[in-house]
Every structure is written in structure tokens, then in C-alpha cells.
Motif scaffolding. Sequence first.
Motif, mmCIF file in Angstrom:
data_model
loop_
_atom_site.group_PDB
_atom_site.id
_atom_site.type_symbol
_atom_site.label_atom_id
_atom_site.label_comp_id
_atom_site.label_asym_id
_atom_site.label_seq_id
_atom_site.Cartn_x
_atom_site.Cartn_y
_atom_site.Cartn_z
ATOM 1 N N LYS A 1 0.828 -1.209 0.000
ATOM 2 C CA LYS A 1 0.000 0.000 0.000
ATOM 3 C C LYS A 1 0.863 1.260 0.000
ATOM 4 O O LYS A 1 0.550 2.233 -0.686
ATOM 5 N N GLU A 2 1.948 1.264 0.758
ATOM 6 C CA GLU A 2 2.845 2.428 0.777
ATOM 7 C C GLU A 2 3.488 2.655 -0.581
ATOM 8 O O GLU A 2 3.569 3.791 -1.056
ATOM 9 N N ILE A 3 3.916 1.574 -1.226
ATOM 10 C CA ILE A 3 4.503 1.689 -2.566
ATOM 11 C C ILE A 3 3.464 2.218 -3.542
ATOM 12 O O ILE A 3 3.743 3.106 -4.359
ATOM 13 N N GLN A 4 2.241 1.702 -3.457
ATOM 14 C CA GLN A 4 1.173 2.151 -4.342
ATOM 15 C C GLN A 4 0.863 3.634 -4.113
ATOM 16 O O GLN A 4 0.654 4.386 -5.066
ATOM 17 N N SER A 5 0.869 4.064 -2.862
ATOM 18 C CA SER A 5 0.595 5.470 -2.541
ATOM 19 C C SER A 5 1.679 6.388 -3.096
ATOM 20 O O SER A 5 1.380 7.449 -3.658
ATOM 21 N N LEU A 6 2.929 5.976 -2.950
ATOM 22 C CA LEU A 6 4.039 6.780 -3.483
ATOM 23 C C LEU A 6 3.966 6.884 -5.001
ATOM 24 O O LEU A 6 4.124 7.965 -5.571
ATOM 25 N N SER A 7 3.711 5.756 -5.649
ATOM 26 C CA SER A 7 3.651 5.776 -7.112
ATOM 27 C C SER A 7 2.428 6.565 -7.593
ATOM 28 O O SER A 7 2.500 7.263 -8.613
ATOM 29 N N GLN A 8 1.334 6.507 -6.839
ATOM 30 C CA GLN A 8 0.142 7.279 -7.198
ATOM 31 C C GLN A 8 0.442 8.777 -7.134
ATOM 32 O O GLN A 8 0.042 9.538 -8.012
ATOM 33 N N ARG A 9 1.179 9.202 -6.111
ATOM 34 C CA ARG A 9 1.525 10.617 -5.981
ATOM 35 C C ARG A 9 2.370 11.096 -7.158
ATOM 36 O O ARG A 9 2.172 12.195 -7.669
ATOM 37 N N LEU A 10 3.298 10.256 -7.593
ATOM 38 C CA LEU A 10 4.116 10.625 -8.753
ATOM 39 C C LEU A 10 3.252 10.718 -10.012
ATOM 40 O O LEU A 10 3.404 11.647 -10.810
ATOM 41 N N GLU A 11 2.322 9.794 -10.154
ATOM 42 C CA GLU A 11 1.415 9.832 -11.305
ATOM 43 C C GLU A 11 0.544 11.093 -11.265
ATOM 44 O O GLU A 11 0.344 11.755 -12.291
ATOM 45 N N VAL A 12 0.062 11.445 -10.077
ATOM 46 C CA VAL A 12 -0.735 12.665 -9.916
ATOM 47 C C VAL A 12 0.094 13.880 -10.323
ATOM 48 O O VAL A 12 -0.374 14.750 -11.052
ATOM 49 N N ALA A 13 1.340 13.943 -9.872
ATOM 50 C CA ALA A 13 2.222 15.063 -10.228
ATOM 51 C C ALA A 13 2.402 15.147 -11.741
ATOM 52 O O ALA A 13 2.368 16.242 -12.324
ATOM 53 N N GLN A 14 2.574 13.994 -12.378
ATOM 54 C CA GLN A 14 2.745 13.980 -13.835
ATOM 55 C C GLN A 14 1.489 14.510 -14.530
ATOM 56 O O GLN A 14 1.585 15.290 -15.477
ATOM 57 N N LEU A 15 0.331 14.134 -14.042
ATOM 58 C CA LEU A 15 -0.912 14.594 -14.655
ATOM 59 C C LEU A 15 -1.153 16.077 -14.367
ATOM 60 O O LEU A 15 -1.684 16.801 -15.223
ATOM 61 N N LEU A 16 -0.762 16.553 -13.189
ATOM 62 C CA LEU A 16 -0.839 17.986 -12.898
ATOM 63 C C LEU A 16 0.060 18.763 -13.849
ATOM 64 O O LEU A 16 -0.313 19.836 -14.330
#
Length: 97
Positions: free
Chosen positions: A36-51
Motif C-alpha cells: 500500500k505504501e509503494i502504491q501510494s508513493l507511485s500514485q503521488r508521482l502519477e498525480v504530479a505527472q498529470l498535474l
Amino acid sequence: MEKKYSEFTDKLFEAILTLKNVEECYKFFEDICTIKEIQSLSQRLEVAQLLQQNKSYIEISKETGASTATISRVNKCFTYGTGGYKAALERLEKGEK
């Protein structure tokens, strides 16, 4: 001035910098983090890319499953933070390691 992080935080980042490839990163992060922690970190990076691509919060939430609170937090860091997201995304885009 009080140090924000401990010497063990420095050691953590030094350990990460010793990893040579994605496979070693998977092994290290699977040992040190929960899935879950790995998924959360990768999700944040994906969010940053989409922003960075000027996507709306609604589009980002639909695409990533991230809450608007997470998107807002990442946006704050992306916009007003230390530049870590921008540097990492730029290097990923250029294919740098």
C-alpha cells in the motif's frame, strides 16, 4: 537550527542511491515498505505527472483513483515545494537515470 531529519534518514537515501536498477528497487522497497505504501508513493508521482499536463482534479481522480485531498497535497508540493517532483519527472521524460 534543528535538523529536520535524522542521520538514519540520510542513510535511507544513501541506500536508495546505491540501487542499480528497477529490479533492485522493487526488492528494496518491497522489504522496507508495505504494498500500500509503494502504491501510494507511485500514485503521488502519477498525480504530479498529470498535474504537469494541466489535467483537472476530476480527470486525475478518475484516472488514478486518488482523492481530491491527495491531489491537492501533491499540487501544493508540485507548485510550491522544493522542486523534487519536477526534477524527477523531467529526468524520467528525458530517460535519465
